[in-house]
Scaffold this motif. Structure first.
Motif, PDB file in Angstrom:
ATOM      1  N   THR A 109       0.852  -1.197   0.000  1.00 26.87           N
ATOM      2  CA  THR A 109       0.000   0.000   0.000  1.00 26.87           C
ATOM      3  C   THR A 109       0.888   1.248   0.000  1.00 26.87           C
ATOM      4  O   THR A 109       2.037   1.196   0.466  1.00 26.87           O
ATOM      5  N   PRO A 110       0.353   2.374  -0.471  1.00 28.96           N
ATOM      6  CA  PRO A 110       1.156   3.608  -0.452  1.00 28.96           C
ATOM      7  C   PRO A 110       1.670   3.960   0.959  1.00 28.96           C
ATOM      8  O   PRO A 110       2.785   4.450   1.101  1.00 28.96           O
ATOM      9  N   CYS A 158      -5.141   2.877  -3.869  1.00 29.61           N
ATOM     10  CA  CYS A 158      -5.608   2.095  -2.725  1.00 29.61           C
ATOM     11  C   CYS A 158      -6.954   2.615  -2.212  1.00 29.61           C
ATOM     12  O   CYS A 158      -7.065   3.764  -1.792  1.00 29.61           O
ATOM     13  N   ARG A 159      -7.922   1.746  -2.248  1.00 32.70           N
ATOM     14  CA  ARG A 159      -9.267   2.099  -1.778  1.00 32.70           C
ATOM     15  C   ARG A 159      -9.383   1.997  -0.275  1.00 32.70           C
ATOM     16  O   ARG A 159     -10.349   2.445   0.327  1.00 32.70           O
ATOM     17  N   GLY A 160      -8.391   1.369   0.358  1.00 29.91           N
ATOM     18  CA  GLY A 160      -8.442   1.191   1.808  1.00 29.91           C
ATOM     19  C   GLY A 160      -8.344  -0.274   2.175  1.00 29.91           C
ATOM     20  O   GLY A 160      -8.754  -1.137   1.397  1.00 29.91           O
ATOM     21  N   VAL A 161      -7.813  -0.544   3.375  1.00 26.04           N
ATOM     22  CA  VAL A 161      -7.676  -1.941   3.823  1.00 26.04           C
ATOM     23  C   VAL A 161      -8.707  -2.223   4.910  1.00 26.04           C
ATOM     24  O   VAL A 161      -9.077  -1.347   5.685  1.00 26.04           O
ATOM     25  N   CYS A 197      -8.003   5.195   6.560  1.00 26.65           N
ATOM     26  CA  CYS A 197      -8.329   5.134   5.129  1.00 26.65           C
ATOM     27  C   CYS A 197      -9.444   6.112   4.741  1.00 26.65           C
ATOM     28  O   CYS A 197      -9.668   6.356   3.556  1.00 26.65           O
TER      29      CYS A 197
HETATM   30  S1  SF4 Z   1      -6.165   4.063   1.907  1.00 21.49           S
HETATM   31 FE1  SF4 Z   1      -5.516   3.276   3.914  1.00 21.49          FE
HETATM   32  S2  SF4 Z   1      -4.227   1.503   3.463  1.00 21.49           S
HETATM   33 FE2  SF4 Z   1      -4.449   2.663   1.569  1.00 21.49          FE
HETATM   34  S3  SF4 Z   1      -2.666   3.994   1.539  1.00 21.49           S
HETATM   35 FE3  SF4 Z   1      -4.304   5.156   2.466  1.00 21.49          FE
HETATM   36  S4  SF4 Z   1      -4.058   4.810   4.637  1.00 21.49           S
HETATM   37 FE4  SF4 Z   1      -2.860   3.240   3.617  1.00 21.49          FE
END
Ligand code: SF4
Ligand SMILES: Cc1cc2nc3c(=O)[nH]c(=O)nc-3n(C[C@H](O)[C@H](O)[C@H](O)COP(=O)(O)OP(=O)(O)OC[C@H]3O[C@@H](n4cnc5c(N)ncnc54)[C@H](O)[C@@H]3O)c2cc1C
Ligand code: SF4
Ligand code: SF4
Length: 602
Positions: free
Chosen positions: A163-164, A188-191, A263
């Motif tokens: 992920t970033p 990245c949509r989020g984890v 996120c």
């Molecule tokens: S969306 Fe969440 S997991 Fe993805 S880069 Fe941003 S903070 Fe990290």
């Protein structure tokens, strides 16, 4: 010493854990299932290193040299098995294989036995199967950044995909960029919460009477657009449901209910990126470049640095790629800049998490629509989509009954028209079409015949298929009016994706293949035959022609029998090509010779 004053900012990246010289930091999960650092004050000597690397403390992001405007590409792995097994176009696997082949290491996310996800770093290429594919829950970084630092310091090469926020943490721990390091992040949509995922696995395990043995998000059984979740159980039973019906994916995509708090306000979404290469799904490609979408997965690639572009260049023989613009990229991928929308139900969801079963949570927060409302929904969208398609056809075909008859006959009534796509052969007015009964038309894409550059043009387009010949359409291909396409008896023509402008002649006796994304300009002639036999033993009258992906052929060029033109080549106007053309070379003249290497076009 690191103090989490605002949990909504901590990404759980583990950078602090990696640098603590006293092992005073452990990562502990909270009640939502996300881990945060906890400092054992008795072991801490207040050295401050953990704060120095935390990417969320202002000014602690390490600056690396990146392009302000990245190069944007649509791409996919030309090995279709890998492409289908990957999340988008399988470009990551091509990069990983390249790294393994030069003796380097690859770091990526894998599922562990207990169904959590963790990052590993390895030089064992057999592990690629496990690293491949997106896992939509948070991957634990552990001490991976220290391990990578050690490998880099030994002078070995490393490729990482993460992920970033993990990439920012890696640079924070390294303190600088390394020439032997290639970093990939993704849009990245989020984890999501590992705890929620485990609850979901537990429910499915009980329903299927065995533990999940293999988990695959974005399985492509129903295609890339309608991706599915597939789970193979230890008792050999299989679960597979598409994005709308798999409860975990439904919750993730429709309500954002169980993503990590950071996120919803992601700090890592800007351009320029930190990673050398950004990978993503090229959502929306079907609208702007339908020829680049066959539903097997198309990757969006951002090349953010010289190093990234160089490394990507190393896999040019393993991937098809076409240069596009950042506007194309943004059209279907708002997550490049936008964070997840926070909805108030998220708080309630986690309040209910321990008290309710996963099925109850799903029913309350992201229910699958009942059969009746789903049928109504499907009918309405079906009718709307059908109407849209019909209007588009009307625009192309016009009102002439003969053309409609050709359209209906070729697509619906001919026995020898086959393939995945019905209604893909679209003739327009002033087309003279002669197709032998035995000729096979294999429609895996769309062929538009006789498009008019001038709306009022009456230029005739000719199209003929001889006995036992065949034409295969793999992508979206258009042929402008005034063109003449002739496939003689037993000839085989394969068109993948691209276009011919007016007056193009294709004369196919044996086999002519044209790859994806090709641009063929006015009055070009492509032929695999001399049409007459010279008397004497050495003359070979007919030889196959192969034109790769992303080839641009200029006005009035002639491509002669037996020629292979490799991916990305450019043929200058008026050239006569009698010999093979290497990838990404510009050839010109009569006969055509290489005048420039390493060219690109868009
Ligand atoms: S969306 Fe969440 S997991 Fe993805 S880069 Fe941003 S903070 Fe990290
Ligand atoms: C949580 C998550 C959210 C994403 N959101 C988007 C999005 O909104 N829009 C979009 O276009 N693309 C998104 N992607 C990226 C996309 O799903 C593909 O991973 C990407 O296009 C690369 O595909 P590929 O076929 O080249 O390689 P793949 O084989 O799919 O490679 C995936 C790589 O990502 C790494 N990876 C997998 N899961 C994780 C994880 N949980 N944490 C860190 N690294 C991981 C793997 O190690 C592997 O290296 C997301 C990916 C993940 C994991
Ligand atoms: S201040 Fe130093 S010793 Fe204390 S937790 Fe942070 S890194 Fe470890
Ligand atoms: S370094 Fe990472 S895990 Fe540690 S506090 Fe900062 S964001 Fe959280």
């Amino acid at each position: 010493m690191i103090k989490i004053t605002n949990k909504d900012l901590c990404t759980g990246c583990c950078a602090c854990l990696n640098v603590c010289p006293n092992n005073a930091i452990t990562m502990l999960s909270d009640k939502e299932g996300f881990w945060y650092p906890r400092v054992d004050e008795s072991s801490c000597n207040n050295c401050g290193l953990c704060e120095d690397v935390c990417p969320l403390i202002e000014g602690h992001i390490v600056t690396v040299e990146r392009f302000k405007s990245p190069r944007v590409l649509a791409a996919w792995n030309t090995d279709d098995t890998i492409r289908l097994d990957s999340t988008s176009g399988g470009v990551f696997s091509a990069l990983a294989n390249e790294m393994f082949s030069v003796g380097g290491y690859v770091a990526g996310a894998v599922f562990l036995e207990d169904h959590t996800v963790s990052h590993i770093v390895t030089n064992d290429e057999r592990k690629l199967d496990q690293i491949r594919s997106s896992k939509y829950l948070q991957s634990y970084s552990g001490e991976i950044f220290n391990n990578i630092k050690q490998i880099l310091e030994e002078g070995k090469k490393v490729l990482i995909c993460a992920t970033p926020c993990q990439i920012a943490a890696l640079y924070a721990v390294l303190g600088k960029d390394y020439q032997n390091l290639v970093t990939c992040d993704f849009i990245c949509r989020g984890v999501n919460s590992p705890k929620v995922f485990l609850k979901y696995m537990d429910m499915l395990g009980r329903q299927y009477g065995a533990r999940p043995a293999k988990i695959k998000f974005k399985n492509k059984t129903y295609g890339w657009h309608r991706f599915a979740t597939r789970i193979d159980f230890a008792n050999r039973k299989t679960y597979i449901k598409d994005r709308d019906h798999d409860l975990f994916m439904r919750g993730y995509l429709t309500t954002n209910s169980f993503a990590r708090p950071c996120c919803y306000n992601c700090q890592f979404k800007a351009l320029p990126r930190q990673a050398d290469i950004t990978l993503a799904d090229f959502w929306g490609i079907e609208r702007h470049h339908p020829e680049l979408d066959n539903d097997h997965g198309t990757s969006l690639i951002l090349l953010n640095s010289e190093k990234g572009a160089r490394f990507f260049g190393e896999i040019s023989d393993k991937v098809f790629s076409k240069e596009l613009t950042i506007r194309d990229a943004l059209a279907g991928n708002p997550a490049l800049f936008d964070s997840l929308e926070y909805k108030p139900e998220r708080k309630k969801f986690f309040e209910d998490l321990d008290a309710m079963s996963f099925a109850e949570l799903a029913e309350k927060y992201f229910p699958v629509p009942g059969r009746f409302s789903e049928i109504i929904h499907r009918c309405t969208t079906g009718i709307i989509n059908g109407l849209r398609k019909f209007l588009r056809l009307l625009q192309l075909i016009g009102y002439h009954p003969l053309v409609w008859w050709q359209f209906i006959y070729i697509n619906m009534l001919r026995r020898a028209t086959q393939g995945k796509l019905r209604l893909g052969f679209v003739p327009t007015t002033y087309c003279r079409i002669i197709i032998d009964r035995s000729a096979r038309i294999i429609m895996n894409g769309v062929l538009i015949l006789g498009t008019k550059e001038n709306r009022k043009s009456k230029r005739e387009t000719r199209f003929s298929l001889g006995k036992n010949s065949s034409i295969t359409i793999n992508g979206s291909f258009s042929i402008a009016s005034g063109s003449d396409i002739r496939v003689f008896d037993k000839g085989e023509l394969i068109l993948s994706g691209g276009y011919c402008t007016s007056g193009v002649q294709i004369v196919c006796f044996k086999k002519i293949t044209i790859g994806y994304g090709c641009a063929i300009a006015r009055d070009v002639i492509i032929r695999d035959t001399d049409a007459h036999q010279l008397i004497g033993p050495t003359h070979q009258m007919t030889q196959e022609v192969f034109i790769g992906n992303n080839v641009w052929i200029g006005n009035r060029a002639i491509i002669m029998k037996g020629v292979t033109i490799d991916d990305g080549a450019i043929i200058a106007a008026g050239s006569i090509v009698t010999k093979d053309v290497p990838a990404r070379c510009l050839v010109a003249g009569v006969p055509a010779k290489v005048v420039r290497e390493n060219v690109q076009w868009k």
